[in-house]
Design a protein around this motif. Structure first.
Motif, mmCIF file in Angstrom:
data_model
loop_
_atom_site.group_PDB
_atom_site.id
_atom_site.type_symbol
_atom_site.label_atom_id
_atom_site.label_comp_id
_atom_site.label_asym_id
_atom_site.label_seq_id
_atom_site.Cartn_x
_atom_site.Cartn_y
_atom_site.Cartn_z
ATOM 1 N N LYS A 128 0.726 -1.289 -0.177
ATOM 2 C CA LYS A 128 -0.107 -0.083 0.063
ATOM 3 C C LYS A 128 0.645 1.255 -0.117
ATOM 4 C CE LYS A 128 -4.119 -1.975 1.120
ATOM 5 N NZ LYS A 128 -5.435 -1.770 0.589
ATOM 6 N N ILE A 129 0.463 2.277 -0.682
ATOM 7 C CA ILE A 129 1.106 3.567 -0.669
ATOM 8 C C ILE A 129 0.175 4.380 0.711
ATOM 9 C CG2 ILE A 129 1.734 6.012 -1.752
ATOM 10 C CD1 ILE A 129 1.742 3.934 -4.484
ATOM 11 N N SER A 130 1.039 4.420 1.497
ATOM 12 C CA SER A 130 0.126 5.319 2.583
ATOM 13 C C SER A 130 0.355 6.708 2.364
ATOM 14 C CB SER A 130 0.922 5.152 4.087
ATOM 15 O OG SER A 130 2.176 5.673 3.937
ATOM 16 N N ALA A 169 -5.350 4.575 2.051
ATOM 17 C CA ALA A 169 -4.197 4.067 1.364
ATOM 18 C C ALA A 169 -4.402 3.738 -0.165
ATOM 19 C CB ALA A 169 -3.408 3.177 2.108
ATOM 20 N N VAL A 170 -3.192 3.471 -1.001
ATOM 21 C CA VAL A 170 -3.465 3.197 -2.231
ATOM 22 C C VAL A 170 -2.822 1.792 -2.544
ATOM 23 C CG1 VAL A 170 -2.963 3.635 -4.733
ATOM 24 C CG2 VAL A 170 -3.319 5.681 -3.072
ATOM 25 N N SER A 171 -3.559 1.019 -2.885
ATOM 26 C CA SER A 171 -3.163 -0.238 -3.285
ATOM 27 C C SER A 171 -2.687 -0.529 -4.812
ATOM 28 C CB SER A 171 -4.457 -1.510 -3.182
ATOM 29 O OG SER A 171 -5.377 -1.350 -4.201
ATOM 30 N N PHE A 172 -1.981 -1.379 -4.987
ATOM 31 C CA PHE A 172 -1.251 -1.455 -6.693
ATOM 32 C C PHE A 172 -2.578 -1.449 -7.375
ATOM 33 C CE2 PHE A 172 -0.348 -3.822 -10.406
ATOM 34 C CZ PHE A 172 0.343 -3.092 -10.954
ATOM 35 N N ASP A 173 -3.715 -2.296 -7.134
ATOM 36 C CA ASP A 173 -5.063 -2.303 -8.200
ATOM 37 C C ASP A 173 -5.494 -0.739 -8.320
ATOM 38 O OD1 ASP A 173 -4.583 -4.711 -8.833
ATOM 39 O OD2 ASP A 173 -6.068 -5.395 -7.340
ATOM 40 N N GLU A 174 -5.695 -0.162 -7.179
ATOM 41 C CA GLU A 174 -6.030 1.313 -7.146
ATOM 42 C C GLU A 174 -5.028 2.388 -8.013
ATOM 43 O OE1 GLU A 174 -8.498 1.386 -3.036
ATOM 44 O OE2 GLU A 174 -6.339 1.726 -2.970
#
Length: 194
Positions: A128-130, A169-174
Protein backbone atom coordinates in the motif's frame (compact mmCIF):
# COMPACT_ATOMS: atom_id res chain seq x y z
CA UNK A 1 30.36 -7.62 -37.11
CA UNK A 2 33.14 -9.91 -35.85
CA UNK A 3 34.39 -7.25 -33.44
CA UNK A 4 30.95 -6.68 -31.91
CA UNK A 5 30.42 -10.42 -31.64
CA UNK A 6 33.74 -10.89 -29.84
CA UNK A 7 32.91 -8.02 -27.48
CA UNK A 8 29.61 -9.69 -26.70
CA UNK A 9 31.56 -12.76 -25.55
CA UNK A 10 32.82 -10.63 -22.65
CA UNK A 11 29.28 -9.97 -21.43
CA UNK A 12 28.15 -12.49 -18.78
CA UNK A 13 25.04 -14.49 -19.83
CA UNK A 14 24.64 -12.33 -22.97
CA UNK A 15 22.44 -14.65 -25.02
CA UNK A 16 20.18 -15.48 -22.09
CA UNK A 17 19.87 -11.80 -21.12
CA UNK A 18 19.00 -10.75 -24.68
CA UNK A 19 16.30 -13.42 -24.85
CA UNK A 20 14.91 -12.59 -21.40
CA UNK A 21 14.96 -8.79 -21.63
CA UNK A 22 14.58 -8.12 -25.35
CA UNK A 23 17.69 -5.95 -25.46
CA UNK A 24 19.62 -6.13 -28.71
CA UNK A 25 23.30 -7.07 -28.69
CA UNK A 26 24.17 -3.38 -29.27
CA UNK A 27 22.07 -2.31 -26.27
CA UNK A 28 23.54 -5.06 -24.12
CA UNK A 29 27.08 -4.00 -25.05
CA UNK A 30 26.22 -0.39 -24.22
CA UNK A 31 24.81 -1.47 -20.85
CA UNK A 32 27.89 -3.55 -20.16
CA UNK A 33 30.13 -0.57 -20.90
CA UNK A 34 27.97 1.58 -18.61
CA UNK A 35 28.16 -1.08 -15.87
CA UNK A 36 31.94 -1.27 -16.19
CA UNK A 37 32.16 2.53 -16.02
CA UNK A 38 30.11 2.55 -12.80
CA UNK A 39 32.12 -0.37 -11.37
CA UNK A 40 35.11 1.80 -10.44
CA UNK A 41 36.61 -0.92 -8.21
CA UNK A 42 36.30 -3.63 -10.91
CA UNK A 43 34.47 -5.92 -8.47
CA UNK A 44 31.88 -7.04 -11.01
CA UNK A 45 29.21 -5.71 -8.65
CA UNK A 46 27.73 -2.29 -7.98
CA UNK A 47 26.77 -0.82 -4.64
CA UNK A 48 24.45 2.15 -4.09
CA UNK A 49 27.42 4.56 -4.02
CA UNK A 50 28.46 3.50 -7.53
CA UNK A 51 25.26 5.04 -8.92
CA UNK A 52 26.39 8.52 -7.79
CA UNK A 53 28.21 8.82 -11.14
CA UNK A 54 24.85 8.83 -12.98
CA UNK A 55 24.10 12.54 -13.31
CA UNK A 56 20.46 11.98 -14.20
CA UNK A 57 19.89 10.13 -10.92
CA UNK A 58 21.75 12.76 -8.92
CA UNK A 59 19.45 15.43 -10.36
CA UNK A 60 16.27 13.37 -9.95
CA UNK A 61 14.38 14.26 -6.75
CA UNK A 62 13.61 10.59 -6.16
CA UNK A 63 16.94 9.31 -7.47
CA UNK A 64 17.69 7.59 -4.16
CA UNK A 65 14.47 5.58 -4.48
CA UNK A 66 15.34 4.60 -8.04
CA UNK A 67 18.79 3.45 -6.94
CA UNK A 68 17.26 1.49 -4.06
CA UNK A 69 15.07 -0.36 -6.59
CA UNK A 70 18.21 -2.06 -7.94
CA UNK A 71 18.79 -3.80 -4.61
CA UNK A 72 16.71 -6.52 -3.05
CA UNK A 73 16.24 -6.44 0.73
CA UNK A 74 19.41 -7.72 2.36
CA UNK A 75 21.46 -7.35 -0.86
CA UNK A 76 24.08 -4.61 -0.82
CA UNK A 77 25.34 -5.12 -4.36
CA UNK A 78 24.00 -5.91 -7.82
CA UNK A 79 25.74 -7.93 -10.56
CA UNK A 80 25.51 -7.23 -14.28
CA UNK A 81 22.62 -9.63 -15.07
CA UNK A 82 20.53 -8.12 -12.24
CA UNK A 83 21.45 -4.61 -13.43
CA UNK A 84 20.18 -5.46 -16.93
CA UNK A 85 16.99 -7.05 -15.62
CA UNK A 86 16.12 -3.88 -13.68
CA UNK A 87 16.89 -1.65 -16.67
CA UNK A 88 14.63 -3.81 -18.84
CA UNK A 89 11.69 -2.11 -17.06
CA UNK A 90 12.70 1.06 -18.90
CA UNK A 91 12.88 -0.51 -22.35
CA UNK A 92 10.03 0.53 -24.66
CA UNK A 93 7.39 -2.12 -25.18
CA UNK A 94 8.04 -4.04 -28.39
CA UNK A 95 4.68 -5.14 -29.70
CA UNK A 96 6.31 -7.02 -32.57
CA UNK A 97 8.53 -9.16 -30.34
CA UNK A 98 7.62 -12.81 -30.16
CA UNK A 99 7.67 -14.15 -26.63
CA UNK A 100 8.90 -17.55 -27.80
CA UNK A 101 6.38 -19.33 -25.61
CA UNK A 102 7.76 -17.61 -22.51
CA UNK A 103 5.55 -18.09 -19.50
CA UNK A 104 6.74 -15.00 -17.65
CA UNK A 105 5.58 -11.49 -18.29
CA UNK A 106 8.38 -9.33 -19.77
CA UNK A 107 9.90 -6.70 -17.48
CA UNK A 108 8.93 -3.95 -19.91
CA UNK A 109 5.22 -4.83 -19.95
CA UNK A 110 2.84 -2.10 -18.78
CA UNK A 111 1.97 -4.12 -15.68
CA UNK A 112 5.62 -4.69 -14.67
CA UNK A 113 6.45 -1.02 -15.27
CA UNK A 114 3.55 -0.02 -13.02
CA UNK A 115 4.68 -2.48 -10.33
CA UNK A 116 8.18 -1.00 -10.49
CA UNK A 117 6.79 2.55 -10.18
CA UNK A 118 4.51 1.49 -7.32
CA UNK A 119 7.51 0.17 -5.37
CA UNK A 120 9.16 3.58 -5.64
CA UNK A 121 6.33 4.91 -3.47
CA UNK A 122 5.71 1.84 -1.27
CA UNK A 123 8.93 2.06 0.71
CA UNK A 124 7.82 -0.20 3.58
CA UNK A 125 6.78 -2.88 1.05
CA UNK A 126 3.40 -3.48 2.69
CA UNK A 127 1.54 -3.43 -0.64
CA UNK A 128 0.00 0.00 0.00
CA UNK A 129 1.06 3.59 -0.56
CA UNK A 130 0.24 5.34 2.69
CA UNK A 131 -0.40 9.04 3.03
CA UNK A 132 3.04 9.40 4.67
CA UNK A 133 4.77 7.61 1.77
CA UNK A 134 2.95 9.77 -0.78
CA UNK A 135 3.87 12.87 1.20
CA UNK A 136 7.56 11.87 1.20
CA UNK A 137 7.57 11.63 -2.60
CA UNK A 138 5.71 14.92 -2.96
CA UNK A 139 8.19 16.63 -0.62
CA UNK A 140 11.11 15.25 -2.63
CA UNK A 141 9.59 16.30 -5.94
CA UNK A 142 8.12 19.67 -5.00
CA UNK A 143 10.42 20.62 -2.13
CA UNK A 144 10.31 24.26 -1.21
CA UNK A 145 8.03 25.21 -4.10
CA UNK A 146 4.92 24.67 -1.99
CA UNK A 147 4.07 24.95 1.68
CA UNK A 148 3.68 21.98 4.00
CA UNK A 149 -0.07 22.67 4.13
CA UNK A 150 -0.29 22.58 0.33
CA UNK A 151 1.62 19.27 0.27
CA UNK A 152 -0.77 17.83 2.86
CA UNK A 153 -3.72 18.99 0.76
CA UNK A 154 -2.31 17.46 -2.44
CA UNK A 155 -1.68 14.13 -0.68
CA UNK A 156 -5.16 14.17 0.86
CA UNK A 157 -6.87 14.82 -2.49
CA UNK A 158 -4.79 12.20 -4.27
CA UNK A 159 -5.63 9.53 -1.70
CA UNK A 160 -9.33 10.47 -1.76
CA UNK A 161 -9.50 10.25 -5.56
CA UNK A 162 -7.69 6.94 -5.88
CA UNK A 163 -8.64 5.05 -2.67
CA UNK A 164 -11.70 3.06 -3.72
CA UNK A 165 -11.84 0.70 -0.73
CA UNK A 166 -11.69 3.49 1.85
CA UNK A 167 -8.62 2.20 3.74
CA UNK A 168 -6.86 5.59 3.50
CA UNK A 169 -4.07 4.12 1.35
CA UNK A 170 -3.47 3.22 -2.30
CA UNK A 171 -3.21 -0.46 -3.27
CA UNK A 172 -1.47 -1.57 -6.45
CA UNK A 173 -4.83 -2.16 -8.16
CA UNK A 174 -5.97 1.36 -7.24
CA UNK A 175 -2.63 2.77 -8.41
CA UNK A 176 -2.91 0.86 -11.69
CA UNK A 177 -6.50 1.99 -12.24
CA UNK A 178 -5.57 5.63 -11.58
CA UNK A 179 -2.93 5.48 -14.32
CA UNK A 180 -5.06 3.78 -16.99
CA UNK A 181 -4.82 6.74 -19.37
CA UNK A 182 -1.15 7.53 -18.72
CA UNK A 183 1.41 6.50 -21.34
CA UNK A 184 3.65 4.69 -18.85
CA UNK A 185 5.89 3.44 -21.66
CA UNK A 186 6.77 7.04 -22.51
CA UNK A 187 7.15 8.08 -18.86
CA UNK A 188 9.40 5.14 -17.98
CA UNK A 189 12.15 5.28 -20.57
CA UNK A 190 15.86 5.85 -20.38
CA UNK A 191 17.46 8.07 -22.99
CA UNK A 192 20.70 6.10 -23.34
CA UNK A 193 18.74 2.99 -24.36
CA UNK A 194 17.24 4.67 -27.42
Amino acid sequence: MGSSSSKLDLVPDAEELMKETGFSSAHLLRLYERFEFLDRDNRGRLGPDDFEAVTELALNPIGDRIVAAFFRPGKETVDFPSFVRILAHFRPVDTNRSRDGAQTEPANSRNKKLKFAFKLYDQDRDGKISRAELLQVLQAMLGMQVTEEQLQSIAERAIQEVDLDGDDAVSFDEFKRSLEKVDIDHKMSIRFLE
